[in-house]
Design an enzyme around this catalytic site. Structure first.
Site, PDB file in Angstrom:
ATOM      1  N   HIS A 163      -8.124   1.353  -4.760  1.00  0.00           N
ATOM      2  CA  HIS A 163      -9.162   1.160  -3.744  1.00  0.00           C
ATOM      3  C   HIS A 163      -9.828   2.512  -3.489  1.00  0.00           C
ATOM      4  O   HIS A 163      -9.223   3.394  -2.883  1.00  0.00           O
ATOM      5  CB  HIS A 163      -8.475   0.602  -2.480  1.00  0.00           C
ATOM      6  N   GLY A 178      -3.718   4.195   7.676  1.00  0.00           N
ATOM      7  CA  GLY A 178      -2.808   3.068   7.833  1.00  0.00           C
ATOM      8  C   GLY A 178      -2.441   2.919   9.302  1.00  0.00           C
ATOM      9  O   GLY A 178      -2.801   3.756  10.134  1.00  0.00           O
ATOM     10  N   GLY A 179      -1.770   1.828   9.627  1.00  0.00           N
ATOM     11  CA  GLY A 179      -1.219   1.648  10.971  1.00  0.00           C
ATOM     12  C   GLY A 179      -2.219   1.289  12.050  1.00  0.00           C
ATOM     13  O   GLY A 179      -1.922   1.428  13.232  1.00  0.00           O
ATOM     14  N   SER A 182       0.824  -1.214   0.000  1.00  0.00           N
ATOM     15  CA  SER A 182       0.000   0.000   0.000  1.00  0.00           C
ATOM     16  C   SER A 182       0.859   1.266   0.000  1.00  0.00           C
ATOM     17  O   SER A 182       1.666   1.486   0.912  1.00  0.00           O
ATOM     18  CB  SER A 182      -0.924   0.002   1.217  1.00  0.00           C
ATOM     19  N   ASP A 224      -7.182  -6.194   3.829  1.00  0.00           N
ATOM     20  CA  ASP A 224      -6.570  -4.864   3.892  1.00  0.00           C
ATOM     21  C   ASP A 224      -6.727  -4.268   5.294  1.00  0.00           C
ATOM     22  O   ASP A 224      -7.845  -3.982   5.723  1.00  0.00           O
ATOM     23  CB  ASP A 224      -7.290  -3.979   2.852  1.00  0.00           C
ATOM     24  N   GLY A 225      -5.590  -4.081   5.973  1.00  0.00           N
ATOM     25  CA  GLY A 225      -5.611  -3.402   7.274  1.00  0.00           C
ATOM     26  C   GLY A 225      -4.974  -4.239   8.368  1.00  0.00           C
ATOM     27  O   GLY A 225      -5.445  -5.345   8.662  1.00  0.00           O
ATOM     28  N   GLY A 226      -3.881  -3.742   8.919  1.00  0.00           N
ATOM     29  CA  GLY A 226      -3.235  -4.422  10.044  1.00  0.00           C
ATOM     30  C   GLY A 226      -2.561  -5.728   9.671  1.00  0.00           C
ATOM     31  O   GLY A 226      -2.384  -6.603  10.526  1.00  0.00           O
ATOM     32  N   MET A 273     -12.153   4.945  -1.705  1.00  0.00           N
ATOM     33  CA  MET A 273     -12.910   5.214  -0.471  1.00  0.00           C
ATOM     34  C   MET A 273     -13.457   6.632  -0.598  1.00  0.00           C
ATOM     35  O   MET A 273     -12.916   7.597  -0.036  1.00  0.00           O
ATOM     36  CB  MET A 273     -11.980   5.078   0.743  1.00  0.00           C
ATOM     37  N   MET A 299      -8.868   8.527  -1.192  1.00  0.00           N
ATOM     38  CA  MET A 299      -9.780   8.999  -0.133  1.00  0.00           C
ATOM     39  C   MET A 299     -10.189  10.437  -0.414  1.00  0.00           C
ATOM     40  O   MET A 299      -9.339  11.255  -0.804  1.00  0.00           O
ATOM     41  CB  MET A 299      -9.078   8.926   1.221  1.00  0.00           C
ATOM     42  N   GLY A 341      -9.610   4.426   6.162  1.00  0.00           N
ATOM     43  CA  GLY A 341      -9.239   5.831   6.347  1.00  0.00           C
ATOM     44  C   GLY A 341      -7.779   6.043   6.688  1.00  0.00           C
ATOM     45  O   GLY A 341      -7.202   7.046   6.285  1.00  0.00           O
ATOM     46  N   MET A 394     -12.011  -5.404   4.430  1.00  0.00           N
ATOM     47  CA  MET A 394     -11.348  -4.422   5.296  1.00  0.00           C
ATOM     48  C   MET A 394     -11.229  -5.025   6.693  1.00  0.00           C
ATOM     49  O   MET A 394     -12.249  -5.334   7.319  1.00  0.00           O
ATOM     50  CB  MET A 394     -12.156  -3.121   5.375  1.00  0.00           C
ATOM     51  N   HIS A 399      -0.946  -1.126  -4.256  1.00  0.00           N
ATOM     52  CA  HIS A 399      -2.278  -0.797  -3.727  1.00  0.00           C
ATOM     53  C   HIS A 399      -2.355   0.716  -3.509  1.00  0.00           C
ATOM     54  O   HIS A 399      -1.539   1.298  -2.804  1.00  0.00           O
ATOM     55  CB  HIS A 399      -2.492  -1.536  -2.402  1.00  0.00           C
ATOM     56  N   ASP A 418      -4.733   3.768  -2.256  1.00  0.00           N
ATOM     57  CA  ASP A 418      -5.921   4.165  -1.512  1.00  0.00           C
ATOM     58  C   ASP A 418      -6.332   5.570  -1.914  1.00  0.00           C
ATOM     59  O   ASP A 418      -5.578   6.519  -1.697  1.00  0.00           O
ATOM     60  CB  ASP A 418      -5.620   4.137  -0.006  1.00  0.00           C
ATOM     61  N   GLY A 474       0.726  -2.009   4.320  1.00  0.00           N
ATOM     62  CA  GLY A 474       1.372  -0.710   4.189  1.00  0.00           C
ATOM     63  C   GLY A 474       2.417  -0.485   5.253  1.00  0.00           C
ATOM     64  O   GLY A 474       3.622  -0.636   5.022  1.00  0.00           O
ATOM     65  N   SER A 475       1.965  -0.154   6.475  1.00  0.00           N
ATOM     66  CA  SER A 475       2.918   0.286   7.500  1.00  0.00           C
ATOM     67  C   SER A 475       3.923  -0.813   7.850  1.00  0.00           C
ATOM     68  O   SER A 475       5.105  -0.531   8.038  1.00  0.00           O
ATOM     69  CB  SER A 475       2.183   0.778   8.744  1.00  0.00           C
TER      70      SER A 475
HETATM   71  C1  DX5 Z   1      -6.860   1.843   5.030  1.00  0.00           C
HETATM   72  C2  DX5 Z   1      -6.332   1.438   3.688  1.00  0.00           C
HETATM   73  C3  DX5 Z   1      -5.215   0.466   3.685  1.00  0.00           C
HETATM   74  C4  DX5 Z   1      -3.968   0.887   4.423  1.00  0.00           C
HETATM   75  C5  DX5 Z   1      -3.503  -0.311   5.195  1.00  0.00           C
HETATM   76  O1  DX5 Z   1      -8.069   2.529   4.864  1.00  0.00           O
HETATM   77  O2  DX5 Z   1      -7.368   0.882   2.877  1.00  0.00           O
HETATM   78  O3  DX5 Z   1      -4.879   0.059   2.355  1.00  0.00           O
HETATM   79  O4  DX5 Z   1      -2.916   1.315   3.591  1.00  0.00           O
HETATM   80  O5  DX5 Z   1      -2.467   0.075   5.988  1.00  0.00           O
HETATM   81  P1  DX5 Z   1      -1.806  -0.852   7.084  1.00  0.00           P
HETATM   82  O6  DX5 Z   1      -1.185  -2.014   6.359  1.00  0.00           O
HETATM   83  O7  DX5 Z   1      -0.817   0.052   7.721  1.00  0.00           O
HETATM   84  O8  DX5 Z   1      -2.893  -1.296   8.019  1.00  0.00           O
HETATM   85 ZN    ZN Z   2      -6.793   0.007   0.896  1.00  0.00          ZN
END
Ligand code: DX5
Ligand code: ZN
Length: 218
Positions: A66, A143-144, A8, A174-176, A68, A37, A141, A136, A33, A35, A196-197
């Site tokens: 993606h 990362g991290g 991401s 996607d997420g964590g 959002m 927003m 919204g 999700m 990926h 995002d 991502g993070s």
């Molecule tokens: C959050 C995004 C994710 C985000 C995930 O709304 O859709 O794609 O980058 O980040 P991590 O991997 O840090 O949870």
């Molecule tokens: Zn995403």
């Protein structure tokens, strides 16, 4: 079958996007990926289409976009030229079937994303139109955030639905996602891990990507 990874760009340094895109390419990631927003559907704002298009010109990897955003159709139109796959949230369109057909008409892979509070019943009627379901595992919204464990049941339910409908889909999560959460997620049925993070924190992103890819066989 090994799981695929989609790094991401949300965790990249916004002042060095080109360099961080090169890092993603060297990492062995299967997708980028992205995002998108709008500050309305989620309380954060990210990349405009010009930025993504400039990055796409420098990239050989598929762009996994993606959305959002509140008005999915408007953004599908704007982002199609810089996307290979487009994922929307069902709450962001008045007519989900029409919006998915619109993505397909642009020649893109079609995805739907389910928030932690969104039922999979919403995608049953249009399941046959999908290439990808993006689960999700945090609220969208930022990362991290911390992985929400109930997501595992949703991944399994989507895998069951896919069998029932006799329609294979990629199940992306996607997420964590990190070296602790990836194993259970892949065991539950995920085929693509978005991260991502965790990956941007690695000294060698490639090692992190390899660790995530191995997670299915642990
Ligand atoms: C959050 C995004 C994710 C985000 C995930 O709304 O859709 O794609 O980058 O980040 P991590 O991997 O840090 O949870
Ligand atoms: Zn995403």
């Amino acid at each position: 079958m090994t799981v695929q990874v989609s790094v991401s760009l949300l965790s990249a340094n916004p002042a060095c996007l080109g360099e961080d895109l090169a890092r993603i390419h060297k990492s062995g990631s299967d997708f980028v990926h992205i995002d998108v927003m709008d500050g309305h559907y989620v309380p954060n704002m990210t990349f405009g289409p010009d930025i993504i298009m400039a990055l796409k010109k420098d990239s050989s990897l598929p762009f996994d976009v993606h959305l959002m955003v509140e008005d999915a159709d408007r953004f599908i139109e704007m982002y199609a030229p810089c996307s290979d796959m487009i994922t929307i949230h069902p709450e962001t369109t008045k007519h989900l079937h029409r919006s998915l057909a619109f993505i397909r008409s642009k020649g893109k892979k079609v995805g739907v994303s389910l928030n932690p509070g969104t039922s999979i019943s919403l995608i049953e009627p249009i399941f046959h139109m999908l290439d990808l379901v993006l689960v999700m595992s945090v609220n969208p919204g930022f990362g991290g955030q911390q992985f929400i464990p109930e997501s595992l049941e949703k991944i399994k339910a989507i895998k069951d639905l896919s069998r029932l409908k006799n329609h294979p889909v990629e199940i992306s999560v996607d997420g964590g996602i990190n070296d602790v959460t990836a194993g259970p997620v892949v065991k539950a049925g995920a085929t693509i891990l978005v991260s991502g993070s965790y990956l941007f924190k690695q000294k060698e992103m490639k090692e992190g990507v390899q660790r995530l890819k191995k997670s299915g066989s642990l």
